[in-house]
Design a protein around this motif. Structure first.
Motif, PDB file in Angstrom:
ATOM      1  N   ASP A 254      39.627  19.372 -76.011  1.00  0.00           N
ATOM      2  CA  ASP A 254      38.121  19.468 -75.805  1.00  0.00           C
ATOM      3  C   ASP A 254      37.764  19.850 -74.450  1.00  0.00           C
ATOM      4  OD1 ASP A 254      38.447  17.286 -74.306  1.00  0.00           O
ATOM      5  OD2 ASP A 254      37.795  15.835 -75.693  1.00  0.00           O
TER       6      ASP A 254
ATOM      7  N   VAL B 159      41.838  17.477 -79.732  1.00  0.00           N
ATOM      8  CA  VAL B 159      40.904  17.233 -80.874  1.00  0.00           C
ATOM      9  C   VAL B 159      41.743  16.835 -81.777  1.00  0.00           C
ATOM     10  CG1 VAL B 159      39.381  19.025 -79.790  1.00  0.00           C
ATOM     11  CG2 VAL B 159      40.923  19.474 -81.417  1.00  0.00           C
TER      12      VAL B 159
ATOM     13  N   GLU C 235      39.337  19.804 -85.877  1.00  0.00           N
ATOM     14  CA  GLU C 235      38.078  19.991 -85.059  1.00  0.00           C
ATOM     15  C   GLU C 235      38.362  21.118 -84.168  1.00  0.00           C
ATOM     16  OE1 GLU C 235      35.380  17.843 -84.899  1.00  0.00           O
ATOM     17  OE2 GLU C 235      36.035  17.154 -87.040  1.00  0.00           O
TER      18      GLU C 235
ATOM     19  N   GLY D 280      38.399  23.280 -80.554  1.00  0.00           N
ATOM     20  CA  GLY D 280      38.877  23.192 -79.291  1.00  0.00           C
ATOM     21  C   GLY D 280      39.302  24.411 -78.668  1.00  0.00           C
TER      22      GLY D 280
END
Length: 433
Positions: free
Chosen positions: A267, A273, A277, A279
């Motif tokens: 992140d 992450v 997700e 990143g």
């Protein structure tokens, strides 16, 4: 020679981590002992190569960023004497000093093997005729693919970029079966082939495309137009060039070669992450001799995928590149990413995902954003029965996602320029006003 390497491509995760740790220690020691920049960065972070007891300890190592490469121009980050460097490549330097990377003879051999592994993974073999329509010279793309094509034993056509009519003529005359270029240029080749009525005379079966983000709808368009299977490739000169990651025949994420690179997706604060997700992709080279880099912040946004793949490989997989961390535009105080716009466009019938963002300032010195979008060839139906309705729908969809009023200009297919290099998605005219 087969470039299916099960000892690395299907290695169990524990053995792979053991291999990565061994190679990480060697790389960390090489830069610490031979590169003044890394000696200082390690010292500031309070870490030494001997502190690496597990892969998790890699998080103690300092990041490397592109400005660091420019600040050490030209050879300040080389970990071997210049007499051991047999080749250099460099960026264009359009936004400052170019980034210069070096290669030993072992680096060149390793790179060729890696590219051959990538191409074999998508079904390229010694019987293929491979047209490489990427730029040669200091840019890594052309030479990187070229070495892999020859290492694999396929026939290499170093077509380079430009002269689209000649590119299509070579495809016909030489019986080209594999095409490599940017996806935007591949679209232009496909459109030109249709205009010249030569599509049926092509023998293409595989396309490998990279250098810029592209969508699933672009993949389908290319596959339908050229009669191919289209595969995504990813690379960057700072790590080695093309070949860092590649799709397999499943076309479900890109495999990164864990035996050559340590992968993190982080992140903005530099923390990992969760799987799935978005990143920033951060890479550490594990086998590069002349120009190894530690925790390089690529600026490319992606997602980590489950390592299990239908092809049987167990290597780390990432999603296709979703955009650039530095591609963020600030319009009237709102953060806007080109990838957000593309996500909206692919879900609307009657238009393509070919777009261009134009930024201006009005007479009141307020930012104005216009999105030029190409129309599809299909007839409008239902709520998209006319251009006005289409334009309104696109504007509403963009406003709901971007939280800012967006002007939409619908243009004929083929209007937005196709280039032999990367597509120019953003034209920012605000400073010129």
């Amino acid at each position: 020679m087969s470039y299916w390497q099960p000892e690395y491509e299907t290695m169990d995760r524990d053995s792979l981590k053991e291999l990565q740790l061994k190679r990480l220690k060697k790389t960390a020691a090489a830069v610490y002992n031979n590169v003044a920049f890394y000696q200082q960065k390690f010292s500031e972070a309070g870490v030494k190569p001997d502190d690496l007891k597990s892969l998790e300890d890699a998080s103690k190592l300092p990041f490397t960023r592109k400005p660091d490469l420019r600040a050490n121009y030209p050879f300040g980050l080389f970990a071997v004497p210049n007499k051991d460097v047999v080749r250099i490549h460099a960026s264009s330097g359009t936004s400052g000093k170019p980034t210069v990377v070096g290669y030993t003879a072992n680096d060149i051999d390793m790179w060729a093997d890696m590219m051959a592994r990538d191409l074999a993974m998508v079904g390229v073999g010694s019987e293929d005729v491979f047209q490489n329509s990427l730029n040669y010279g200091l840019f890594t793309g052309g030479m990187g693919f070229h070495n892999g094509i020859e290492r694999l034993g396929a026939m290499a056509i170093p077509a380079a970029t430009g002269n689209t009519a000649r590119q299509l003529e070579m495809m016909q005359d030489f019986g080209v079966t594999v095409l490599n270029c940017t996806p935007s240029y591949a679209l232009y080749l496909a459109e030109t082939a249709e205009e010249l009525d030569v599509t049926d005379k092509l023998s293409l079966r595989i396309g490998t495309f990279g250098g810029e983000p592209w969508s699933s709808s672009t993949r389908k368009e290319l596959e339908n137009a050229l009669g191919i299977k289209a595969y995504d490739s990813y690379g960057l000169s700072e790590l080695i060039g093309p070949g860092v990651a590649f799709e397999c025949e499943e076309q479900d994420g890109l495999h990164i070669w864990d035996d050559h690179f340590l992968i993190e997706v982080l992140d903005p604060e530099g923390e990992p992450v969760a799987e799935g997700e978005k990143g920033e992709l951060v890479l550490t080279s594990l086998t590069k001799e002349a120009f190894p880099v530690i925790r390089y912040r690529t600026g490319d946004i992606t997602r980590l995928l489950e390592p299990e793949c239908g092809c049987g490989r167990t290597t780390t997989r990432i999603s296709r590149i979703l955009g650039r961390a530095d591609d963020m535009l600030i319009v009237r105080g709102i953060n806007v990413f080109p990838s957000q716009i593309e996500d909206v466009l692919v879900g609307i019938n009657g238009i393509t995902d070919q777009f261009q963002i134009v930024l201006d300032r009005n007479q009141r010195r307020m930012d104005e954003i216009t999105v030029r979008v190409e129309l599809a060839d299909i007839a409008f139906t239902g709520e998209l029965k006319d251009l006005a309705t289409t334009k309104k729908k696109v504007e509403n969809e963009l406003k709901s996602v971007l939280n800012i009023r967006t002007n939409v200009e619908l243009v004929e297919k083929g209007t937005i320029p196709r280039t032999t290099g990367k597509a120019q998605r953003v034209i920012d005219r605000r400073e010129a006003i």
